[in-house]
Write an enzyme that holds these catalytic residues in place. Structure first.
Site, PDB file in Angstrom:
ATOM      1  N   GLU A 198      -2.615  -8.984   3.576  1.00  0.00           N
ATOM      2  CA  GLU A 198      -2.889  -9.438   4.944  1.00  0.00           C
ATOM      3  C   GLU A 198      -4.390  -9.512   5.209  1.00  0.00           C
ATOM      4  O   GLU A 198      -4.816  -9.986   6.257  1.00  0.00           O
ATOM      5  CB  GLU A 198      -2.218  -8.518   5.950  1.00  0.00           C
ATOM      6  CG  GLU A 198      -2.928  -7.200   6.256  1.00  0.00           C
ATOM      7  CD  GLU A 198      -2.837  -6.150   5.147  1.00  0.00           C
ATOM      8  OE1 GLU A 198      -2.223  -6.447   4.096  1.00  0.00           O
ATOM      9  OE2 GLU A 198      -3.378  -5.047   5.321  1.00  0.00           O
ATOM     10  N   HIS A 202      -3.962  -5.190  -0.091  1.00  0.00           N
ATOM     11  CA  HIS A 202      -3.672  -5.664   1.252  1.00  0.00           C
ATOM     12  C   HIS A 202      -3.698  -7.180   1.349  1.00  0.00           C
ATOM     13  O   HIS A 202      -4.728  -7.766   1.665  1.00  0.00           O
ATOM     14  CB  HIS A 202      -4.657  -5.053   2.248  1.00  0.00           C
ATOM     15  CG  HIS A 202      -4.376  -3.620   2.498  1.00  0.00           C
ATOM     16  ND1 HIS A 202      -3.574  -3.189   3.530  1.00  0.00           N
ATOM     17  CD2 HIS A 202      -4.743  -2.511   1.822  1.00  0.00           C
ATOM     18  CE1 HIS A 202      -3.477  -1.873   3.499  1.00  0.00           C
ATOM     19  NE2 HIS A 202      -4.177  -1.431   2.451  1.00  0.00           N
ATOM     20  N   CYS A 213       0.819  -1.210   0.000  1.00  0.00           N
ATOM     21  CA  CYS A 213       0.000   0.000   0.000  1.00  0.00           C
ATOM     22  C   CYS A 213       0.860   1.271   0.000  1.00  0.00           C
ATOM     23  O   CYS A 213       1.563   1.508  -0.976  1.00  0.00           O
ATOM     24  CB  CYS A 213      -0.967  -0.042   1.179  1.00  0.00           C
ATOM     25  SG  CYS A 213      -2.310   1.128   0.975  1.00  0.00           S
TER      26      CYS A 213
END
Lengths: 1090, 392
Positions: free
Chosen positions: B367, B365, B281
């Site tokens: 994650e 993202h 990001c």
């Protein structure tokens, strides 16, 4: 990867007749698949025995076989067509099972049909289907990826099942292998129940195997709709949460989308698991449905099952999100990957994404327990619903209240409901145990019982403890109940904000009217005066992140400055009202008509606007019409959206005569709102349905009907019945599907009926007709333009008059009606259409007795037989009718009245196996869920195919059991002789045997059930009897022969309860024995293709 | 939409909150969470789950989040589903009122949690209308104000919105980064056990915290890394002092160009050392800037959990969680850098790698938290680079 170029032709298997657990969602998905694959340039070969489907319209596939879906017949079609591949994932369990059989090597070791013909299965391979469907293989696969399942064991005998109890404990779930919609399964709370259900399950399973399983009753239930492509890209199209916890079949559960009570962490665990399941099972391409149970206390997740095909849930998910799963799955099956396909709705993003929605979707199933006397209205793991409604709102409350009023069961919202055992006038507080007992019963009305329990002061904790409904849903319902109380106490809101608040909670004007004690019209007027009207939002797959040019819409109430996205066009437009949820008597046939209206009016240059709330249908595909409103079919909802459409362009009118009774009921209010109705004037419907007016009309034009009368009291009824003569046919006025219709043989029966019917029909009177015994019933569909009339099809019923026309087999052209009688029928139909001023479709039912023609009933609207007639004759009458309603003349279509050279037979399909203990005898109340068509050059073959398509396998040898009432005995002699000549043996009860022996026929004898063992039922269970002919009369004989009918049903023995049916069966057997049944595409029968 | 002028100052009855946009649009509603007002860029997020993770994602600094899904708060709040201790988002906008929580992990009502975290919100508005407005006109500056007494000075609120400078040019990483270096060993959440602890570390990773989501650190720990988290302003020496096998550049809020003023030189030097570098990001944007590319502000940004991204090397599509309002301009990438991932929604850049060094980053993202875990493989890719570097 682009699409495969090594294949040219694809065979798709449809789902066959509409049955419980397999309804018109497979027409929706199958039609999408056909269209998508044709667009891709493949030659599409379709097999489906159901003529009421859009997918069997002759232009949807290159070669359409309306033939029985059995492995043998499909093999013959494959031999004839030699497709490169077979796509089995679009036609439900029927298609999957058929494909499995075709791909299974012969017991002799010979290669399978598909191997022999070099046909590849696409969408799901044999190993995949086996792994997903075989309980043991599935469980092993789940263990392999670390997903836990409820504890379970596979058993093949009752003894094995009893041993397994130590491992799994009670209560236990019993799931037979390879059955549809949980047929034959159930929940056992004690040992006796357990053994009983296991025994039934073993019988229901084609492989005599059941899974007995640890109960996860009361756990939360979720479904995930997953799509995977050949590059292993996986997406979740939609999550679905069941409001009814585990224990109620998901098809029978109230469900919401998306899941509302999961955190992201839990949701992602479920998402990962769903994708892992597809990978492990090996679903290479296409859509699948994965079901989970979650322990609400700990979050423990177990997997319940998966379906490696499109399903009812995938249809729901498609409608709920705007993502067309079947269309995408069909393209993935031929090699595309998700990123190569467009998102149809936004048209600027690809199909490889996960839809996100900004509304709540609620689905409520629709039941028809009232049709099956003796069936207990309890929901279990075996599916019993016959349809469903879906609704969309900006909140759960709005969504669920819209769903309730979409049900077509008279609900306006959370209407009060009587709690069994509770005196409705009792002083509060009530006895909570009585309410708890009602809550504990999983009935179709449980959601209403919950609201009632809240009204009666039960705590939400108490209600949760009994029902296991999530607290979240209970709290939402409690808010609604509280708001209702306020309205009841203080009346309607005084300002726009108050109105807006109630409307945002989803309250209908009709419900507010009940609560505040006004008329609905007054409430609607007041609301509008306050400036509170709905806005229309778009279903766009993306929560408005991208613009959507696709006008797929639902209504919502927003705060006063909410934004309406309906954006009507300036075109000339027609609104088509659909049929709402499927139920017995109103099903796919009406949806077919609505879809045809949309197609035809688009061809004629109109903008078409569809309104419906049934997620299973083709009509609610955003592709079918120019604009789609997914809305309840109530006056309020319909009038509001029409007003929104009227803001621009020119509303030509509304079509109410294609969607069955549902839209017809709205006609008056729509007209009162100043909105034009297209076609036959509304008064014609009243004229046809008002007995007295209709009788006068018939007198005026010189046509006959059976003697009849209208009674408003028992005394009147007795007098009338005495005059017209018994037996009489009794029914309440204004009903569809023969609801509460009965043939009464004597005055006692009449008295019994009146007590029952008056309650059913409220203030409406009871109609009494002379019942024409042994008459032939005839159905006629015609199309008229107010001047000219075209009789499109004359159908002769196989069952005699008195059996509901929807339940009777029929043949087109007629096979026993004299030319003169047919001409007379055409003449009378023409007179009637002209006298009623029909503009559009009309259906007439005639009875022919001794060459005399009587009019039984006229319906100036689309009928259940319209698609059958259209398929059988090649004349698209629904389309023509729609265009006539929009202003064209019948003469423009150059129709000729010639009957086809081939024969089409329609046969009905019944859900009796779902309702243990229910009598299978047919009568004037409709009980069938669906139909098949048999198409061939002569009646015998066409009838044989219709039987086969309906799941009835006529024997070519063996013993036929005959037991017939006295007045039928003479008519059976020829049939009996023919059967003997064909090598069958005959077995008869004493009276019948005496008679046949007297005619010189060799007959074996067997006891009636009442005469002691061994009796005929034993002979049936032992497999000795292969076919049953049994006609009865009188209440006692009907009761006596009940166990015989049940045994026939359970043991899958063909049985015929009328002379005409038996005669047709003999014809069919003769045809089968004369040579194997050949197959031919519909297109080869039709002179013109529509 | 009505403007401040139309509405004088008299809110409709029952109104306890208002959203005022810089152009004078006034949207009345009901207050949520803390009283007071908050100014920021109004953006929308299309996730249907994970509101608590979203509200605690530091990348939302300076933003007021409008949730497109109408029911927010149904699963309450719990201490586990947080991405940082102090939410960085300024405020929130909802369609429906917050309900009682219904989930076995819920420990409190979302409204209580909002109050405790001093977040101001508004409910009862047509959030879809707001979304469409943002889609068509870009993300506006706005103020959300909550006053139980229903008293608002609309002119002042509009001025406040107008005076807010906007995210372009704004360095917000500096506000949300850790002040002190810390060691991280919490691993990912598992359904049965919740969060765990890293037991057998194999690699040392230094993560530069521009506003890191905890789940990135948890993913690194679960992949076998002991993570040393250093502040955004850390120097090359501050990083290399820990003798890392790899360096991670975190997500974060604001304009990458502004943060880049101090972060870019550090990242450029780190890349020059040849150590494996992985960015997510804002980390991806700063790495791109450090390699010589440009970033620009997007029209409406990507915020949701359903974004398809194509891995150009494998052709595979992954469904990703996204939250960014700036983007790397692919044409500005130097020759030794190649795009690796692309958004299938709008074709924007979603990832890069260096052709000659173990350096890569993604815009989205991996994650998740909230969102799909399709992209967890990137953490393995980072591990593989560190393994390869170790052998080299």
């Amino acid at each position: 990867m682009p699409k495969r170029t090594d294949i040219e032709s694809i065979c798709i298997i449809g789902a066959g007749p509409i049955i419980i657990g397999q309804a018109c969602e497979f027409d929706y998905s199958g039609a999408q698949a056909c269209k998508a694959l044709k667009e891709e340039g493949y030659r599409v070969i379709l097999v489906n025995s159901n003529p009421a489907t859009i997918m069997t319209d002759p232009q949807l596939a290159d070669s359409t076989y309306i033939e029985p879906i059995t492995p043998d017949v499909v093999a013959r079609i494959l031999e004839q067509e030699r497709p490169d591949v077979l796509l089995p994932t679009m036609g439900g369990q029927t298609a999957l099972n058929t494909a499995m059989t075709l791909d299974t090597p012969e017991p002799t070791g010979e290669e399978s049909v598909l191997q022999r013909l070099g046909i590849e299965l696409i969408g799901a391979r044999r190993e995949v289907i086996a792994k997903a469907e075989d309980r043991l293989l599935f469980r092993e696969a789940m263990d392999a990826i670390g997903l836990s399942s409820p504890k379970s064991r596979l058993v093949h005998t009752v003894d094995e099942a009893v041993d397994a109890l130590d491992h799994i404990g009670l209560p236990a779930i019993i799931r037979p292998s390879f059955t549809l919609g949980g047929t034959g399964g159930g929940i056992a709370y004690n040992r006796q129940e357990y053994e009983e259900i296991v025994r039934g399950g073993l019988r229901a399973s084609p492989v005599r195997e059941v899974l007995v399983e640890e109960s996860v009753l009361g756990w939360k239930e979720y479904e995930m709709e997953v799509v995977r492509d050949c590059a292993d890209n996986c997406i979740i199209v939609c999550s679905i949460e069941n409001v009814d916890p585990m224990g109620v079949h998901t098809g029978d559960s109230i469900t919401v989308a998306p899941a509302l009570t999961l955190t992201d962490k839990e949701y992602q665990v479920m998402r990962n698991a769903s994708i892992a399941v597809l990978r492990e099972i090996g679903v290479d391409t296409g859509g699948s449905n994965v079901q989970f149970a979650v322990d609400p206390a700990t979050g423990r997740l177990v997997i319940i099952e998966m379906n490696p095909r499109v399903s009812r849930s995938s249809a729901l998910a498609s409608k709920a999100t705007g993502f067309p799963i079947a269309k995408v799955a069909a393209r993935l099956a031929v090699g595309y990957t998700l990123d190569e396909l467009d998102n149809d709705i936004t048209r600027i993003t690809p199909a490889s994404f996960e839809p996100t929605i900004d509304y709540v979707v609620t689905k409520i199933p629709r039941f028809t327990f009232e049709k099956f006397a003796g069936a207990e209205p309890l929901l279990t793991t075996s599916m019993k619903s016959v349809g469903e409604a879906m609704s969309i709102g900006r909140s759960f409350q709005e969504s669920v209240q819209k769903a309730l009023r979409s049900m077509e069961t008279g609900l306006t919202g959370f209407n009060e409901i009587e709690i069994p055992g509770l005196n409705p006038d009792a002083e509060m507080p009530v006895e909570p145990d009585t309410v708890r007992a009602a809550l504990a019963r999983p009935t179709p009305e449980r959601l209403l019982v919950v609201a009632q329990a809240i009204r009666l002061g039960l705590s939400l904790d108490d209600i949760h403890a009994v029902t296991r409904y999530d607290h979240w849903f209970l709290a939402q319902i409690a808010e609604l109940v509280e708001a209702e109380e306020t309205v009841r106490r203080t009346g309607l809101p005084a300002d726009p904000n108050g109105w807006s608040r109630l409307k945002r909670m989803g309250f209908s004007d009709a419900r507010l009217a009940e609560l505040a004690g006004f008329e609905e019209e007054a409430v609607a007027a007041e609301r509008r005066a306050q400036g509170v009207t709905p806005v229309y939002k778009r279903i766009d797959t993306c929560a408005a992140e991208f613009p959507s040019p696709t006008p797929y819409m639902y209504s919502a109430y927003e705060d006063l400055d909410g934004e309406c996205e309906s954006d009507p066009t300036d075109r000339a437009k027609v609104v088509i009202l659909g049929g709402g949820p499927n139920r017995i008597g109103q099903g796919i046939e009406f949806d077919y008509c609505c879809v045809h209206a949309a197609y035809a009016l688009a061809e004629a240059g109109f903008e078409t606007i569809m309104v419906n709330c049934n997620p299973e249908t083709v009509s609610t595909d955003y592709d079918t019409s120019h604009r789609l409103y997914f809305e309840p079919l109530t006056a309020e909802d319909v009038i509001e959206l029409i007003r929104a459409e009227q803001r621009r362009g020119d509303l030509k009118g509304v079509i109410v005569q294609f969607g069955g009774q549902t839209p017809l009921k709205l006609a008056e209010q729509i007209e009162a709102a100043g909105i034009p109705i297209l076609g036959t004037p509304r008064d014609a419907i009243d004229l046809a349905e008002d007995r007295e007016r209709f009788r006068t009309l018939l007198q005026d034009i010189g046509l006959r009907q059976p003697a009849s009368g209208i009674a408003r009291s028992v005394e009147e009824a007795e007098a009338i019945a005495g005059t017209v003569g018994y037996p009489v046919l009794m029914r309440p006025s204004y009903v569809l599907g023969g609801r509460a219709m009965e043939i009464v043989h004597d005055v006692e029966g009449l008295r019994r009926y009146i007590g029952h019917a008056v309650r059913v029909s409220g203030r409406n009177p009871v109609l009494i007709d002379r019942y024409l015994q042994d008459a032939i019933e005839v159905d006629v569909d015609a199309v008229a333009d107010g001047r000219d009339v075209h009789v499109a099809g004359i159908m002769e019923h196989i069952e005699e008059a008195g059996i509901h026309s929807g339940d009777s087999a029929c043949t087109l052209p007629p096979y026993s009606l004299a030319e003169g009688v047919q001409e007379e029928i055409v003449r009378q139909t023409t007179l009637l259409a002209q006298a009623l001023g029909v503009i559009g479709l009309m259906n007439v039912q005639f009875a022919v007795k001794s060459g005399e023609v009587y009019i039984l009933e006229v319906n100036p609207r689309a009928s259940r037989t319209v698609p059958f007639v259209a398929k059988a004759t090649g004349t698209p009458i629904a389309k023509i009718a729609a265009r006539i309603m929009a202003g064209e003349r019948l003469a423009d279509f150059q129709l000729n009245g010639r009957a086809p050279a081939h024969t089409a037979v329609k046969e009905a399909v019944f859900p009796f196996a779902r309702f243990p203990g229910v009598d299978t005898l047919l009568g004037p109340e409709m009980k069938s869920t669906g139909e098949v068509m048999g198409l061939d050059q002569d009646f015998g073959r066409a009838f044989a195919k219709a039987q086969l398509g309906a799941g009835v396998s006529l024997p070519e040898s063996g013993t036929v059991f005959v037991s017939v009432r006295d007045r039928d005995k003479a008519m059976f002699v020829d049939m009996a002789r023919r059967l003997l000549d064909m090598g069958f043996g005959l077995l008869a009860t004493s009276g019948t045997a005496d008679y046949l022996e007297g005619q010189g026929l060799a007959v074996g004898r067997v006891n009636k059930v009442l005469e002691g063992k061994p009796d005929v039922v034993d002979a049936m269970i032992d497999g000795e009897v292969k076919l049953v002919f049994n006609t009865t009369e009188g209440a006692q004989a009907i009761v006596d022969s009940r166990s015989l009918r049940r045994a026939a049903l359970v043991n899958n023995i063909p049985y015929y309860t009328t002379v005409a049916g038996a005669r047709a069966a003999v014809e069919a057997i003769a045809a089968i024995k004369a040579g194997r049944l050949e197959v031919a595409p519909l297109q080869s029968y039709l002179r013109r293709v529509f | 939409m009505p403007t401040a002028n139309d509405h004088a100052a008299a809110p409709p009855p029952g109104t306890t909150a208002v959203l005022v946009l810089a152009d004078g649009t006034v949207i009345w509603g009901r207050g949520l969470g803390a009283s007071g007002s908050a100014v920021g860029e109004v953006c929308f997020n299309t996730s249907m789950t994970g509101y608590q993770e979203i509200l605690t994602d530091p990348s939302y600094a300076g933003q007021i989040i409008s949730f497109t899904f109408p029911h927010i708060g149904n699963v309450g709040a719990n201490p586990e589903d947080v991405e940082t201790t102090t939410p960085a988002a300024r405020g929130l906008v909802l369609r429906a009122d917050i309900t009682q929580p219904a989930n076995w992990r819920a420990t409190r009502h979302l409204d209580d949690w909002l109050k405790a975290n001093d977040l101001v919100g508004i409910a009862g508005i047509d959030t879809r209308r707001l979304t469409r407005r943002i889609r068509d006109g870009g993300a506006p500056s706005g103020v959300v104000a909550h006053d139980p007494g229903g008293r608002f000075d609309l002119a002042a609120l509009q001025r406040q919105a107008q005076d807010w400078p906007g995210l372009a040019g704004m360095d917000l990483a500096i506000e949300v980064t850790r002040r002190q270096t810390e060691t991280w060993d919490q691993t990912r959440w598992m359904p049965s056990d919740g969060y765990g602890r890293l037991e057998a570390p194999k690699f040392r990773v230094v993560a530069i915290d521009y506003g890191a989501k905890r789940n990135i650190l948890r993913c690194l720990a679960s992949a076998g890394c002991t993570v040393t988290v250093v502040p955004a302003t850390a120097t090359v020496e501050d990083v290399m002092r820990h003798d890392p096998h790899g360096v991670f550049l975190s997500n974060g809020p604001g304009d990458p160009a502004a943060t880049g003023r101090y972060a870019v030189p550090v990242v450029r030097d780190l890349v020059a050392t040849g150590i494996p570098v992985f960015g997510i990001c804002l980390g991806h944007q700063i790495l791109s800037l450090a390699l010589g590319a440009r970033t620009e502000k997007m029209h409406q940004g990507h915020r949701g959990a359903n974004h398809p991204v194509k891995d150009l090397a494998t052709g595979r599509v992954e469904i990703t969680s996204q939250n960014h309002g700036f983007v790397v301009v692919p044409e500005s990438l130097p020759p030794m850098v190649e795009p690796t991932h692309v958004s299938l929604f709008d074709g924007t850049n979603e990832g890069i790698r260096m052709k000659d060094r173990p350096v890569f980053s993604v815009q989205y993202h991996p994650e998740a938290s909230p969102g799909p875990m399709d992209s967890h493989y990137l953490f393995s890719r980072f591990i593989a680079l560190m393994e390869a570097a170790g052998q080299g």
